[in-house]
Design an enzyme around this catalytic site. Structure first.
Site, PDB file in Angstrom:
ATOM      1  N   VAL A   1       9.828  14.222  -0.093  1.00  0.00           N
ATOM      2  CA  VAL A   1      10.928  14.130   0.876  1.00  0.00           C
ATOM      3  C   VAL A   1      12.117  13.509   0.151  1.00  0.00           C
ATOM      4  O   VAL A   1      12.036  12.371  -0.327  1.00  0.00           O
ATOM      5  CB  VAL A   1      10.545  13.278   2.099  1.00  0.00           C
ATOM      6  CG1 VAL A   1      11.732  13.164   3.060  1.00  0.00           C
ATOM      7  CG2 VAL A   1       9.342  13.883   2.826  1.00  0.00           C
TER       8      VAL A   1
ATOM      9  N   HIS B   1      12.937   6.560  -0.055  1.00  0.00           N
ATOM     10  CA  HIS B   1      12.009   5.793   0.778  1.00  0.00           C
ATOM     11  C   HIS B   1      11.097   4.955  -0.094  1.00  0.00           C
ATOM     12  O   HIS B   1      10.753   5.320  -1.208  1.00  0.00           O
ATOM     13  CB  HIS B   1      11.188   6.708   1.685  1.00  0.00           C
ATOM     14  CG  HIS B   1      10.480   7.821   0.957  1.00  0.00           C
ATOM     15  ND1 HIS B   1      11.137   8.968   0.567  1.00  0.00           N
ATOM     16  CD2 HIS B   1       9.199   7.953   0.542  1.00  0.00           C
ATOM     17  CE1 HIS B   1      10.285   9.761  -0.056  1.00  0.00           C
ATOM     18  NE2 HIS B   1       9.095   9.175  -0.100  1.00  0.00           N
ATOM     19  N   MET B   2      10.701   3.849   0.481  1.00  0.00           N
ATOM     20  CA  MET B   2       9.786   2.919  -0.157  1.00  0.00           C
ATOM     21  C   MET B   2       8.476   2.994   0.629  1.00  0.00           C
ATOM     22  O   MET B   2       8.484   2.902   1.858  1.00  0.00           O
ATOM     23  CB  MET B   2      10.427   1.539  -0.018  1.00  0.00           C
ATOM     24  CG  MET B   2       9.775   0.416  -0.707  1.00  0.00           C
ATOM     25  SD  MET B   2      10.728  -1.100  -0.274  1.00  0.00           S
ATOM     26  CE  MET B   2      11.823  -1.188  -1.647  1.00  0.00           C
ATOM     27  N   HIS B   3       7.362   3.231  -0.063  1.00  0.00           N
ATOM     28  CA  HIS B   3       6.054   3.182   0.605  1.00  0.00           C
ATOM     29  C   HIS B   3       5.552   1.735   0.565  1.00  0.00           C
ATOM     30  O   HIS B   3       5.553   1.112  -0.504  1.00  0.00           O
ATOM     31  CB  HIS B   3       5.016   4.032  -0.149  1.00  0.00           C
ATOM     32  CG  HIS B   3       5.285   5.506  -0.168  1.00  0.00           C
ATOM     33  ND1 HIS B   3       4.595   6.404   0.618  1.00  0.00           N
ATOM     34  CD2 HIS B   3       6.148   6.246  -0.901  1.00  0.00           C
ATOM     35  CE1 HIS B   3       5.021   7.627   0.368  1.00  0.00           C
ATOM     36  NE2 HIS B   3       5.957   7.569  -0.561  1.00  0.00           N
TER      37      HIS B   3
ATOM     38  N   ASN C   1       8.500   6.917  -5.158  1.00  0.00           N
ATOM     39  CA  ASN C   1       8.367   8.145  -5.943  1.00  0.00           C
ATOM     40  C   ASN C   1       9.750   8.743  -6.143  1.00  0.00           C
ATOM     41  O   ASN C   1      10.529   8.843  -5.190  1.00  0.00           O
ATOM     42  CB  ASN C   1       7.464   9.138  -5.214  1.00  0.00           C
ATOM     43  CG  ASN C   1       6.038   8.629  -5.087  1.00  0.00           C
ATOM     44  OD1 ASN C   1       5.546   7.923  -5.960  1.00  0.00           O
ATOM     45  ND2 ASN C   1       5.381   8.971  -3.987  1.00  0.00           N
TER      46      ASN C   1
ATOM     47  N   ARG D   1       5.795   4.289  10.476  1.00  0.00           N
ATOM     48  CA  ARG D   1       4.487   4.606   9.903  1.00  0.00           C
ATOM     49  C   ARG D   1       4.479   6.001   9.299  1.00  0.00           C
ATOM     50  O   ARG D   1       5.010   6.947   9.887  1.00  0.00           O
ATOM     51  CB  ARG D   1       3.402   4.501  10.976  1.00  0.00           C
ATOM     52  CG  ARG D   1       3.177   3.075  11.428  1.00  0.00           C
ATOM     53  CD  ARG D   1       1.840   2.889  12.115  1.00  0.00           C
ATOM     54  NE  ARG D   1       1.802   1.601  12.794  1.00  0.00           N
ATOM     55  CZ  ARG D   1       1.527   0.438  12.188  1.00  0.00           C
ATOM     56  NH1 ARG D   1       1.252   0.408  10.891  1.00  0.00           N
ATOM     57  NH2 ARG D   1       1.537  -0.694  12.871  1.00  0.00           N
ATOM     58  N   ASP D   2       3.853   6.108   8.124  1.00  0.00           N
ATOM     59  CA  ASP D   2       3.695   7.412   7.474  1.00  0.00           C
ATOM     60  C   ASP D   2       2.777   8.283   8.341  1.00  0.00           C
ATOM     61  O   ASP D   2       1.765   7.821   8.864  1.00  0.00           O
ATOM     62  CB  ASP D   2       3.094   7.227   6.072  1.00  0.00           C
ATOM     63  CG  ASP D   2       3.274   8.470   5.209  1.00  0.00           C
ATOM     64  OD1 ASP D   2       4.027   8.401   4.214  1.00  0.00           O
ATOM     65  OD2 ASP D   2       2.661   9.516   5.533  1.00  0.00           O
ATOM     66  N   ILE D   3       3.128   9.547   8.457  1.00  0.00           N
ATOM     67  CA  ILE D   3       2.366  10.477   9.301  1.00  0.00           C
ATOM     68  C   ILE D   3       0.979  10.774   8.708  1.00  0.00           C
ATOM     69  O   ILE D   3       0.053  11.109   9.449  1.00  0.00           O
ATOM     70  CB  ILE D   3       3.202  11.773   9.533  1.00  0.00           C
ATOM     71  CG1 ILE D   3       2.769  12.497  10.787  1.00  0.00           C
ATOM     72  CG2 ILE D   3       3.188  12.666   8.321  1.00  0.00           C
ATOM     73  CD1 ILE D   3       3.771  13.556  11.257  1.00  0.00           C
TER      74      ILE D   3
END
Ligand code: 5GP
Ligand code: ZN
Length: 118
Positions: free
Chosen positions: A100, A104-106, A91, A33-35
């Protein structure tokens, strides 16, 4: 901004050396999970190996990228957002909004997105 190796926060998360809520992990991929979630579901899917961004992706990473998408789909189902729909974002670089520098894939969902893009 984070760079390679020991100082990379996502490398640490993938090695379970930094606290996070991990939803999925295998030999190649970790999802957590994203912070700072921007929607009810906001999960990051990363390769365990440090790849700085999409720009550094190689021909031999094809299977890895496929696995990242399959994990995203599986988590969307687990979170119950697969039918309503969701958004996948990668991104890339400063203009892409990458902060970062570990690929990474959101996976974002659970609400209607406000912007089509941008
Ligand atoms: P980017 O802007 O690079 O596409 O996305 C980086 C994302 O990583 C952001 O959404 C940010 O909230 C998330 N993030 C940064 N540091 C941490 C951390 O230590 N733990 C977790 N779980 N997410 C983080
Ligand atoms: Zn890393």
């Amino acid at each position: 901004m984070y760079k390679m190796g020991d100082s990379c926060i996502f490398c640490k998360i993938s090695r379970n050396e930094s606290k996070s809520t991990i939803l999925y992990q295998d030999e190649h991929v970790t999802a957590f999970r994203d912070i700072h979630p921007v929607a009810p579901t906001h999960v990051l899917i990363i390769p365990n190996r440090h790849i700085e961004s999409l720009n550094e992706l190689m021909e031999e990473d094809k299977t890895l990228v496929g696995q990242m998408f399959l994990v995203a789909r599986q988590i969307a189902e687990q979170e119950g957002i697969h039918e309503g729909g969701y958004r996948i974002i990668v991104n890339t670089g400063p203009n892409g909004g990458q902060t970062v520098f570990h690929l990474h894939m959101h996976l974002i969902g659970g609400q209607r997105m406000r912007h089509a893009i941008g």
